[in-house]
Structure formats: C-alpha cells, structure tokens
Enzyme design. Sequence first.
Site, PDB file in Angstrom:
ATOM      1  N   LYS A 134      -8.115 -10.407   0.742  1.00  0.00           N
ATOM      2  CA  LYS A 134      -7.402  -9.601   1.710  1.00  0.00           C
ATOM      3  C   LYS A 134      -7.759  -8.131   1.520  1.00  0.00           C
ATOM      4  O   LYS A 134      -8.263  -7.809   0.440  1.00  0.00           O
ATOM      5  CB  LYS A 134      -5.896  -9.810   1.561  1.00  0.00           C
ATOM      6  CG  LYS A 134      -5.363  -9.305   0.207  1.00  0.00           C
ATOM      7  CD  LYS A 134      -3.888  -9.142   0.188  1.00  0.00           C
ATOM      8  CE  LYS A 134      -3.437  -7.744   0.398  1.00  0.00           C
ATOM      9  NZ  LYS A 134      -3.620  -6.830  -0.751  1.00  0.00           N
ATOM     10  N   HIS A 149      -2.640 -14.008  -2.576  1.00  0.00           N
ATOM     11  CA  HIS A 149      -2.232 -14.612  -3.848  1.00  0.00           C
ATOM     12  C   HIS A 149      -0.722 -14.827  -3.946  1.00  0.00           C
ATOM     13  O   HIS A 149      -0.262 -15.590  -4.788  1.00  0.00           O
ATOM     14  CB  HIS A 149      -2.772 -13.832  -5.051  1.00  0.00           C
ATOM     15  CG  HIS A 149      -2.068 -12.543  -5.351  1.00  0.00           C
ATOM     16  ND1 HIS A 149      -2.302 -11.387  -4.666  1.00  0.00           N
ATOM     17  CD2 HIS A 149      -1.132 -12.222  -6.272  1.00  0.00           C
ATOM     18  CE1 HIS A 149      -1.546 -10.418  -5.163  1.00  0.00           C
ATOM     19  NE2 HIS A 149      -0.817 -10.904  -6.138  1.00  0.00           N
ATOM     20  N   LYS A 164       1.868 -18.247  -5.747  1.00  0.00           N
ATOM     21  CA  LYS A 164       2.928 -18.091  -6.750  1.00  0.00           C
ATOM     22  C   LYS A 164       3.811 -19.338  -6.748  1.00  0.00           C
ATOM     23  O   LYS A 164       4.228 -19.807  -5.686  1.00  0.00           O
ATOM     24  CB  LYS A 164       3.788 -16.853  -6.433  1.00  0.00           C
ATOM     25  CG  LYS A 164       3.067 -15.534  -6.687  1.00  0.00           C
ATOM     26  CD  LYS A 164       3.933 -14.363  -6.217  1.00  0.00           C
ATOM     27  CE  LYS A 164       3.189 -13.049  -6.330  1.00  0.00           C
ATOM     28  NZ  LYS A 164       3.208 -12.471  -7.666  1.00  0.00           N
ATOM     29  N   GLU A 217       7.705  -1.866  -6.158  1.00  0.00           N
ATOM     30  CA  GLU A 217       6.827  -1.834  -7.332  1.00  0.00           C
ATOM     31  C   GLU A 217       7.021  -0.511  -8.066  1.00  0.00           C
ATOM     32  O   GLU A 217       7.268   0.521  -7.442  1.00  0.00           O
ATOM     33  CB  GLU A 217       5.361  -1.953  -6.912  1.00  0.00           C
ATOM     34  CG  GLU A 217       5.027  -3.261  -6.224  1.00  0.00           C
ATOM     35  CD  GLU A 217       3.540  -3.378  -5.916  1.00  0.00           C
ATOM     36  OE1 GLU A 217       2.842  -4.088  -6.649  1.00  0.00           O
ATOM     37  OE2 GLU A 217       3.076  -2.743  -4.958  1.00  0.00           O
ATOM     38  N   ASP A 270      -1.497  -3.283   3.208  1.00  0.00           N
ATOM     39  CA  ASP A 270      -1.753  -3.860   1.881  1.00  0.00           C
ATOM     40  C   ASP A 270      -0.717  -4.922   1.515  1.00  0.00           C
ATOM     41  O   ASP A 270      -1.053  -5.944   0.908  1.00  0.00           O
ATOM     42  CB  ASP A 270      -1.741  -2.721   0.841  1.00  0.00           C
ATOM     43  CG  ASP A 270      -2.063  -3.198  -0.568  1.00  0.00           C
ATOM     44  OD1 ASP A 270      -2.907  -4.099  -0.705  1.00  0.00           O
ATOM     45  OD2 ASP A 270      -1.481  -2.659  -1.525  1.00  0.00           O
ATOM     46  N   HIS A 302       1.166 -10.044   2.325  1.00  0.00           N
ATOM     47  CA  HIS A 302       2.076 -10.792   1.463  1.00  0.00           C
ATOM     48  C   HIS A 302       3.465 -11.027   2.055  1.00  0.00           C
ATOM     49  O   HIS A 302       3.979 -12.144   2.045  1.00  0.00           O
ATOM     50  CB  HIS A 302       2.240 -10.059   0.129  1.00  0.00           C
ATOM     51  CG  HIS A 302       0.964  -9.773  -0.585  1.00  0.00           C
ATOM     52  ND1 HIS A 302      -0.076 -10.668  -0.654  1.00  0.00           N
ATOM     53  CD2 HIS A 302       0.546  -8.685  -1.286  1.00  0.00           C
ATOM     54  CE1 HIS A 302      -1.069 -10.150  -1.371  1.00  0.00           C
ATOM     55  NE2 HIS A 302      -0.718  -8.951  -1.752  1.00  0.00           N
ATOM     56  N   LYS A 349       5.290   1.744  -3.578  1.00  0.00           N
ATOM     57  CA  LYS A 349       4.810   2.086  -4.919  1.00  0.00           C
ATOM     58  C   LYS A 349       5.732   3.142  -5.521  1.00  0.00           C
ATOM     59  O   LYS A 349       6.410   3.878  -4.795  1.00  0.00           O
ATOM     60  CB  LYS A 349       3.394   2.672  -4.838  1.00  0.00           C
ATOM     61  CG  LYS A 349       2.373   1.782  -4.157  1.00  0.00           C
ATOM     62  CD  LYS A 349       1.992   0.594  -5.002  1.00  0.00           C
ATOM     63  CE  LYS A 349       0.842  -0.189  -4.390  1.00  0.00           C
ATOM     64  NZ  LYS A 349       0.937  -1.628  -4.602  1.00  0.00           N
TER      65      LYS A 349
HETATM   66  C1  BG6 Z   1      -2.134  -6.710  -4.212  1.00  0.00           C
HETATM   67  C2  BG6 Z   1      -1.985  -5.327  -3.662  1.00  0.00           C
HETATM   68  O1  BG6 Z   1      -2.601  -7.589  -3.228  1.00  0.00           O
HETATM   69  O2  BG6 Z   1      -0.858  -7.164  -4.680  1.00  0.00           O
HETATM   70  C3  BG6 Z   1      -1.416  -4.387  -4.709  1.00  0.00           C
HETATM   71  O3  BG6 Z   1      -3.261  -4.845  -3.224  1.00  0.00           O
HETATM   72  C4  BG6 Z   1      -0.103  -4.947  -5.262  1.00  0.00           C
HETATM   73  O4  BG6 Z   1      -1.216  -3.091  -4.153  1.00  0.00           O
HETATM   74  C5  BG6 Z   1      -0.310  -6.374  -5.726  1.00  0.00           C
HETATM   75  O5  BG6 Z   1       0.313  -4.133  -6.334  1.00  0.00           O
HETATM   76  C6  BG6 Z   1       0.991  -7.021  -6.182  1.00  0.00           C
HETATM   77  O6  BG6 Z   1       0.683  -8.283  -6.694  1.00  0.00           O
HETATM   78  P1  BG6 Z   1       1.294  -8.949  -8.022  1.00  0.00           P
HETATM   79  O7  BG6 Z   1       0.145  -9.647  -8.673  1.00  0.00           O
HETATM   80  O8  BG6 Z   1       1.905  -7.844  -8.823  1.00  0.00           O
HETATM   81  O9  BG6 Z   1       2.260  -9.922  -7.536  1.00  0.00           O
END
Ligand code: BG6
Length: 504
Positions: free
Chosen positions: A168, A198, A202, A236, A255, A260, A346
């Site tokens: 992505k 991803h 999970k 985050e 992003d 997600h 962030k």
């Molecule tokens: C990524 C983003 O796809 O996912 C990041 O580009 C983000 O900006 C991250 O921090 C969060 O994923 P995770 O692995 O912390 O669940």
Amino acid sequence: MQATTHDRPDPGPDRHRTGAGTTPDDHIVVIFGATGDLARRKLLPGLFRLARSGLLPAGYRVVGSAPAADALGDEAFRAHARDAVEEFGDSEPAGADWEAFEKALSFGACDPGDPGPLLAAVAAAERAVGGRPRRLFHLAVPPAAFASVIGTLGSTGLAEDARVIIEKPFGTDLASARALNETVHAVFDESRVFRIDHFLGKESVDNILALRFANGLFEPVWNRDHISHVQIDVPETIGIEGRAGFFEQTGTFRDMVVTHLFQVLGFVAMEPPPSLDAQDLRDETAKVFRALRPVDPAHVVRGQYDGYRREPGVAPGSDTETFVALRTHVDNWRWSGVPFFLRSGKSLGERRQVVTLHFRQPPLGMFTDAPHSGAALRCNALVVDFDDPGWIAADFLAKEPGPAMRLAPARMTFRYADSVQRRHGLEGYERLILDAMLGDQALFTRSDGIERLWEVAGPLLRSPRAVEPYAPGSWGPASVDALVAPHHWYLPDMPPGGQGSGAS
Ligand code: BG6
C-alpha cells in the site's frame, strides 16, 4: 516476452481458510526493495519466523532485489538479513534454523533496462530448489516504482504463473488506482494479485469475523437497533520516523484511513458472508464499501502536530495532515443512522488500535442511582483492541455489593496474551505472506474494493480543509470533540495485566 498469465487464472488456494493449515508448494520469493525499511523491519524477520516455525515449504529460496545502485552481494544480503532479524525478529539469528535460512538467501539487482542479475539469481534459486517452484514477487518498493517493476516482470517472463504482493498505498486517488490496476492486470490476472494491507493480517482483526459469526451472542445486536455509534481509533505515539519523503506525499488520510481503517470498517460492518472463501468475504466488504458514504469534508478534522514542519525533508509551509478524524455512515439497512467515527494520527498521547461499538441506552431508567455522567454511560460498549496481541472486552454496569442498588462500571475481558494457542500466532505480515504463498486471497484487497474506497475518499482529496495544529502528546486539535458530539471519543483502559492506561 509478455507474460500470458491473464489467460490463465490462478488455480486458487491450496488451503481452505476453514481448514487446517498446510505448507505451500516449493517457492522462490523475490523481494523488490530488499534493502529498504519494510524488508528490514517486517519481511526478512517474518520469513525467518515462518521458516523457523516449519511453515515454509521444504524447497524455498528468498531472492533479494534492488536497483544496481543499492545492490548487495549474496554474503552482504545475508549479513543484512541477520542484522534485521537481530533488531526486529523475535528470536536470535543463530543455530541450525538460522544457518538453513541464511543458505536460502541470495541477491540479484534489477533495473528497468537491466534485469540480468535478477534473472540469473532467480534461475540459480530455481535450480537449487529443483522441479518447478512457484514464484512470489513482493513489491516492497515506493508506489512510484510499482509500474516499472510490474513492467519488468511482464517483459522478462518472470511473471508467468507467478503471484505478486503489492504494498500500500495502491494509488493516491481513483484515477491513479485505476491506472495502476490496468498496469497490473496487463501482466497479472487478478487471481494472482495480492494487494497487502497488513491490518487484515492481524489476529484480532480476523477475530472480528469469529466474534461475529461463530457466536450467537453478538450478531443479533450488531445493528442500528442496538448500536448507537461505532469508533475506530488508531492513535499512534510515533512521529513520521524520518519518512518525510513518503509522508509529505501521502498524509495520514491516505496512509491510514483509506487503507487500514476502512478495511477494518469493512470487517466490522459486513453482512455475514456465505463462507470465508476469498470471493464471499471480499464480495461482502465490497458491498460495505459501496454503501460507505463519500467523505464529507465538513465532517473531517485534519491536524498537524506542532514541529512537523521542522522535520527534515518537510516543506516549511506543508499542509500535509499528520492527524485525521472523520464521521461517516454506511448507508444500508443494518447501519442506517449509526455514525462511524474514525481517528488516526501521529505523535498522539497513546498508541491504540481499537474498535468500540457503543450500545444504545435501555429504554427505561429504573435505577435511580444510575450514573448518568458521560464516562459511566460509555460503559455500555463492546471493545475490540486489535493491536498485537489484542483483547476484547464487554464494558457494562453492574450492581455494587451492598444494601443499596448502586451501579458501577464492570468489564468482561478476553485477552489473547492469556490464550494458550498464542504460540501459533503470526504477526500480520507473516500471516499474509504465508496466505499469498498458499494462494488464499481472502485477506487481501480486491481491485473493485480499492477503487471504491478512493471514490469515497474523493471529496476530501479534492477539497481538504486546512490543517489545524495540535500539541505532540495530545489527542489532536480541539475541534475533534465537536465532530463526535453529542457522543465522546472513548479510549478504554487496557484490561488488567495490559500496559499503560488512559482515556481521552
Ligand atoms: C503503516 C503506515 O502501514 O502502518 C504507518 O504506513 C503506520 O504510518 C503503520 O505507523 C502502523 O502499523 P502497525 O504495524 O504499528 O500496526
């Protein structure tokens, strides 16, 4: 030679999602972007974990690739992988497992006009495995490089009968996503395309399906009659971690949300699929995305943390958002009138990945002592924390022991960390790479779904409101509270044994 995979769809998964796991066919896994951040943090440690767990096939090789300017020799690539596992893996790169894995690594540079070293490395890897191993290409490269790598895979014939994992973000808007789909489909039939998100790998996101559809308890109340609003929250604490080049072009909405958070929303909001097969599951998420109301810029808060414009590589007048919160709706019978609040950013006060379904209040208030404050009323919720390892809690009111009928907040919790099966758990990337090797597309995004999400995102991309500043460590700009009124943002404490605490 142009690959002809378009005429020959993939034979489909070697393993049914409802069945026990099997190991994939022999494989050559080629990582484009093998010297990059994603390969170091996730892919190389993840492949080692799969190897160590006995989940890779008996015959496999991992070929790293990058443009000649960043190329490594085989030995240097092995050292690079060792460092990556040392830093980001869950076990030491040592012992017989590591030696076997290390032997399976090699490197082949590839530039658009000069794929020779990669072709040689793949041919050598295939000879080493013997027979006709499958090829799996993982495009862990910046989105701008997708088209050129796909073109090379087609023109060299490497794509033939192969599968491809594409990172992505898949496009930056509807037009670019459509164009990218066309480029990909000229070389790979959709059945061979694995667009990775991803979050869908999970455990706790997959578990939303189990929670909803394996139990008679929740699904009857999973609708507008019982749920007042839904919150999907991914704050985050990290900043942009030196990724200014990527982030300035992308921003939090593209992003995190279009990818997600919308994908998680798809699992939360879908109708029961006839089965867990890729087609049935993805048909249902596609239906949710079709019903998802286009994002109205008037119901969005874009934020930028103080100090972002001073990060190396960020434009002094940057309007890129590092925070976004929005209100949206799924316009179908199940969810009509139920707002979905999404938030991610962030440099916020805490890291969480959580879905909260808030239930309507009972129609009759017979408890004179019932706590009517906002915080207590928010007890009426089901919380799915989908960060690794994840937990699920039902928050409700219970009677406090004693002669009077006094109510107090209570919680029932399932914690993955306590589950005996956890040793079988895989991290998101590990799970998804394995699924791609098995040919199971269920947890990968499909072209129609991706295009619809960009369509939904369109109004905000075309008319973004100015970013509002927020202090690092806070919960974003103050205007996020008005966005959810009369509701409140809810960040539940972790269940006992978890780390940290804090509610917004
Ligand atoms: C990524 C983003 O796809 O996912 C990041 O580009 C983000 O900006 C991250 O921090 C969060 O994923 P995770 O692995 O912390 O669940």
